[in-house]
Structure formats: C-alpha cells, structure tokens
Design an enzyme around this catalytic site. Structure first.
Site, short mmCIF file in Angstrom:
data_model
loop_
_atom_site.label_atom_id
_atom_site.label_comp_id
_atom_site.label_asym_id
_atom_site.label_seq_id
_atom_site.Cartn_x
_atom_site.Cartn_y
_atom_site.Cartn_z
N ARG A 54 -20.28 -132.66 -31.65
CA ARG A 54 -21.54 -131.91 -31.69
C ARG A 54 -22.13 -131.92 -33.10
O ARG A 54 -21.43 -131.67 -34.08
CB ARG A 54 -21.27 -130.46 -31.24
CG ARG A 54 -22.51 -129.60 -31.14
CD ARG A 54 -22.26 -128.42 -30.20
NE ARG A 54 -20.97 -127.78 -30.45
CZ ARG A 54 -20.83 -126.67 -31.18
NH1 ARG A 54 -21.86 -126.11 -31.74
NH2 ARG A 54 -19.64 -126.13 -31.33
N GLU A 78 -13.37 -108.29 -42.59
CA GLU A 78 -14.67 -107.64 -42.81
C GLU A 78 -15.71 -108.06 -41.76
O GLU A 78 -16.53 -107.25 -41.33
CB GLU A 78 -15.17 -108.00 -44.22
CG GLU A 78 -16.41 -107.26 -44.66
CD GLU A 78 -16.20 -105.77 -44.81
OE1 GLU A 78 -15.57 -105.34 -45.76
OE2 GLU A 78 -16.69 -105.02 -43.94
N GLY A 121 -20.71 -107.24 -38.75
CA GLY A 121 -21.09 -108.50 -39.41
C GLY A 121 -21.19 -108.44 -40.92
O GLY A 121 -20.19 -108.32 -41.61
N GLY A 146 -31.97 -116.23 -26.67
CA GLY A 146 -30.68 -116.45 -27.34
C GLY A 146 -30.19 -115.23 -28.11
O GLY A 146 -29.27 -115.31 -28.92
N GLU A 193 -25.91 -112.71 -24.88
CA GLU A 193 -25.03 -113.71 -24.26
C GLU A 193 -25.40 -113.90 -22.78
O GLU A 193 -25.92 -112.97 -22.15
CB GLU A 193 -23.57 -113.24 -24.30
CG GLU A 193 -23.03 -112.93 -25.67
CD GLU A 193 -22.66 -114.18 -26.45
OE1 GLU A 193 -22.44 -115.23 -25.82
OE2 GLU A 193 -22.60 -114.09 -27.69
N ASP A 196 -17.45 -104.26 -26.72
CA ASP A 196 -17.47 -104.77 -28.10
C ASP A 196 -17.49 -103.60 -29.09
O ASP A 196 -16.74 -103.60 -30.07
CB ASP A 196 -18.73 -105.65 -28.25
CG ASP A 196 -18.99 -106.09 -29.67
OD1 ASP A 196 -18.26 -106.98 -30.14
OD2 ASP A 196 -19.91 -105.55 -30.31
N LYS A 207 -14.64 -102.43 -32.03
CA LYS A 207 -14.98 -102.16 -33.43
C LYS A 207 -14.61 -100.73 -33.81
O LYS A 207 -14.11 -100.46 -34.90
CB LYS A 207 -16.47 -102.42 -33.65
CG LYS A 207 -16.84 -103.90 -33.50
CD LYS A 207 -18.33 -104.12 -33.42
CE LYS A 207 -18.68 -105.60 -33.31
NZ LYS A 207 -20.06 -105.85 -32.91
N1 HSE Z 1 -22.24 -109.37 -29.94
C1 HSE Z 1 -22.20 -108.49 -31.07
C2 HSE Z 1 -23.48 -107.69 -31.15
C3 HSE Z 1 -22.02 -109.20 -32.38
O1 HSE Z 1 -24.37 -107.83 -30.30
O2 HSE Z 1 -23.58 -106.89 -32.06
C4 HSE Z 1 -20.63 -109.68 -32.60
O3 HSE Z 1 -19.74 -108.62 -32.69
#
Ligand code: HSE
Length: 446
Positions: free
Chosen positions: A61, A141, A146, A199, A202, A213, A217
């Site tokens: 790719r 980190e 992010g 985009g 997901e 998610d 965290k």
């Molecule tokens: N998919 C996560 C978000 C980012 O939408 O914040 C990666 O953890």
C-alpha cells in the site's frame, strides 16, 4: 539487581534504534514526524534516534512515504527479537498479537511505546508488571486523548497533588455526533451516517458510540488519578445511541448540554468510575468543547480546577504523543534510568472500593413517552414517590411522536437503584410507550 535487569540497562553505544510495528494511519504519522523533526528530536535526546525497521502485513500500500528498500518487513518478530533495537513502537491495536509482541519486546529488554488502550485496559496489570521486572519503560501517552499529554499531567505534572474528580470527553466520534445533533437539530442516525461517509466515524462505530472506547480510557485515567486498581469490567459504560433530538432540545431548555463523559471521583476510601451521556450546565467550560475535540477537566486539592484540551485522534496529533514517549524512553536508556517514573504514577496500587452504580446518587432527566390522557402524570408521579424519588421539574408539551407525547421529568437527587426500580414500573404502565430515556445530571463539576 537481577541479571535480566542488568542486561536491559546496558547503554547502547551508537544512536538509539527504534522498530515500529504497524504502519497504519498513526504509524505513518510517526514516520513522518520522526523524519520531519529529526534534527530537533536528536537535539532533545542528545544523540541520534533512528527508525531501523518497520513491520506491517501490507507491504504494498502506498502511504505517501518513500521507504528505503528493506526497511519494511512483514514479520513483527524481526523487530521484537532484534538485539540491535532499543525501543519498540506497537501500533497494530487489538489484544493479540499485540500483547504477545509487547511481552516479547519487554522480555528482550526493550522499552515499548503503544497507543493500544484496549490491550492496556485488559492486560495492563500483567504488562506493567513485566516492564518493572525487566527494568524497561512502557509509554502509552497516545492511548488516551491522542495528542493531549494527560498521562504526563496525571503521572508527573500533578504528582504533588491529590486528585478529587475527573470529567473527560475522551471519545471524539461521540463528541462530534452530539455536537452536530445539538447545533444542527439533526438525529443520531443521520449525523452518524454522514460522519462515516466523511471518514470521521468507523464503519463499525460501536466502540465509539457505545462508550466502550471511553471506558478503556477511563480505566487508565482513574488508575493514574487515584492509584487504585480499576478493572475494565468495573467501569459501567453507556453510549449515546439512545439519545434523540427531543432530548437534546429539552436539555437545552433546562439549561444543559449533553456530553458523553468519562467520570472518576475519589471520595474517602471509595472511587466512582462510569461512562455515560451526562447533562452538564451549558455555560461550564467543558460544555464548550465541541466537534471531534477531547478535554479532561480535573479537580485536584491544591491546584483546584484545570482543563486539558486538544485533538484526541488523527494521524499527526496522535503521532506527537507516540514520538514524545519514544524520546522519553530514549533519554532513560541513555541515562540508564529506565523505570524511573512508575508507568501508572504509583509504584504500588491502592485498595479503594469501587462504588457500584446502583449506589450512585444523582439528579436525573427522564423522557417518558405517554398517552396524552387524564391521570397519566399522576400514575407516573405516584411511582416515583413510592420509590423515594422527588420531582424537581415536569415539562409536557404537545410534541406528539407516534401517538404519544414526551413527558420530561427532572428529579431531585435520587439513588440509582431506586430510579431503576421506578423506571421499570413506569415502563410497564399501559399508558406508556417504548423505552424511557434516562440521562444523569452533573450540576457541580467544580
Ligand atoms: N476512536 C477514538 C475517538 C479515537 O473517536 O476518539 C481513538 O481512541
């Protein structure tokens, strides 16, 4: 010091050598950043820092990178078993083979940098223990919020203080969807579909919009904030799918904005951890964090309130966090002081009781879809009264949806367990249609 630790601490003679596993979006950003800022990074490390091998299953790719022949290989074991490599960056995500590769790297005396919150939320205890045993560092980190350096804030910047509470907008996808719904008066499904097309979400959005998610965290953030073990299965998570435009506009009418919050609090010997949509006063500083941005609002004893804001996802913001961890690991290797800072801020975890959600005391917003006929409100309020729930506000306007009207109730502080019992009883009433929407209200974020 054990022989294994001793071996791991031998300082390299030339440049620090780095191997990267996973050349997806973030991996590509890492390569770009290491190249773009090579000079300043070398100056900050005090010697050369060189990416000597990349592993990815896809060798063909085009990623907008010109890679020298032989740099990219298929087999990640060529990185974790290479004695020349000092630091391994793991960016493949998921539980396996990520965990096995990270273990193998640690056992070969390499420091590891990862963005993999799912792996750390599930296997963190074992991996951090391994890293301690082998005298290496694990940098993570990039796994939470992010590009916002919140791990360093909790672990080092605020190490002198005692944290009281933490409110995080740590999922950019959910925040983007809620913001668009609130600002444009659109429904969840429509905004999600558009975000997927652009985009920004997901193809399978469940991790993001169902709170999973954010729970991963939060398990890490709460551990760092309070030093307690926070097993993932003890973090209740509710997402934003059940919210409609009706809820957001009633929330606004009551003076609130709705955010998907990751909440952690420490009261005495107990902690609260939970992820759910939350109504917060619309003029509070964290209510203004919109779109794909993340923020963590913290209350600590000596400092008071502080907020950390920025992009929680995306190629370059996340790459900054990964490369910062690589720089820190490299500095520790040069000085022979790996493991200087405990990965989770506390060398030993504390035993603090995690309060079950049923014991939560909160104010609640309820939306009950009821037939518009005499006596319905009396039936509902009698159930609430019998369950020790006191009503603060009732709103009922003739916005008919499928034959029923929304009855909005804001309660005074009530016990979650009582609220659940009342919700079940109200749902069973003949005059009530469908699912009752319940949103917790946090008026005092500090
Ligand atoms: N998919 C996560 C978000 C980012 O939408 O914040 C990666 O953890």
């Amino acid at each position: 010091m054990s022989a294994r630790r001793e071996a791991a601490r031998q300082k390299p003679s030339g440049p620090i050598k780095v191997g990267l596993i996973g050349l997806g979006t973030i991996g590509t950003g890492v390569v770009k950043l290491l190249r773009r800022n090579q000079r300043t990074i070398d100056e900050k490390v005090g010697c050369g820092l060189r990416l000597v091998r990349i592993a990815d299953l896809d060798l063909t790719r085009g990623r907008g990178l010109r890679l020298p022949a032989g740099l990219l290989v298929r087999d990640a074991r060529r990185i974790v078993s290479d004695p020349e490599i000092d630091i391994v960056i793991e960016l493949i995500g998921g539980l396996e083979p990520a965990r096995s590769l990270v273990r193998a790297a640690i056992e070969s005396g390499k420091s590891v940098v990862t963005a993999n919150k799912a792996m750390l939320a599930v296997h963190g205890k074992e991996l951090f223990h391994e890293a301690r045993e082998f005298g290496v560092d694990i940098g993570f980190e990039a796994s939470v919020a992010g590009g916002i350096p919140i791990i360093r804030v909790l672990r080092e910047g605020l190490s002198a203080d005692r944290n009281l509470s933490l409110y995080g907008i740590v999922n950019g996808t959910s925040n983007y969807i809620l913001s668009r719904m609130q600002e444009e008066g659109r429904e969840f499904g429509e905004v999600l579909a558009e975000a997927q097309k652009r985009g920004l979400a997901e193809a399978d959005p469940s991790y993001d919009v169902d709170g999973v998610d954010a729970a991963h965290k939060l398990a890490l953030l709460a551990r760092l904030a309070f030093g307690a073990e926070v097993p993932l299965e003890r973090v209740p998570a509710e997402g934003i799918r059940g919210l409609s435009q009706t809820d957001l506009s009633f929330a606004a009418e009551l003076g609130y904005t709705v955010k998907l919050l990751a909440i952690a609090k420490n009261v005495g010997e107990e902690i609260e951890v939970r992820v759910h949509p939350t109504m917060i006063p619309k003029h509070h500083v964290i209510a203004s964090v919109s779109g794909a941005y993340n923020a963590i609002y913290l209350q600590s004893e000596a400092l008071g309130s502080s907020m950390y804001f920025g992009l929680g996802a995306g190629m370059m913001p996340t790459a900054t966090a990964v490369v910062a961890d690589v720089i820190e690991a490299a500095r520790a290797i040069i000085k022979g002081c790996q493991g200087r800072v405990p990965a989770l801020g506390f060398p030993n975890s504390k035993r603090l009781r995690i309060k079950p959600l049923g014991e939560l005391r909160s104010e609640y917003y309820l939306r009950i879809m009821a037939m518009d006929r005499p006596g319905v409100l009396a039936e509902i309020s009698s159930i609430l009264g019998r369950n020790d729930i006191s009503i603060a506000t009732v709103l009922q306007k003739g916005r008919k949806i499928g034959g029923a009207v929304p009855v909005i109730i804001r309660t005074h502080e009530a016990l979650e367990r009582d609220l659940n019992r009342a919700v079940r009883a109200i749902t069973g009433l003949k005059s009530v249609r469908g699912r009752i929407v319940r949103v917790r209200i946090e008026d005092n974020l500090g």
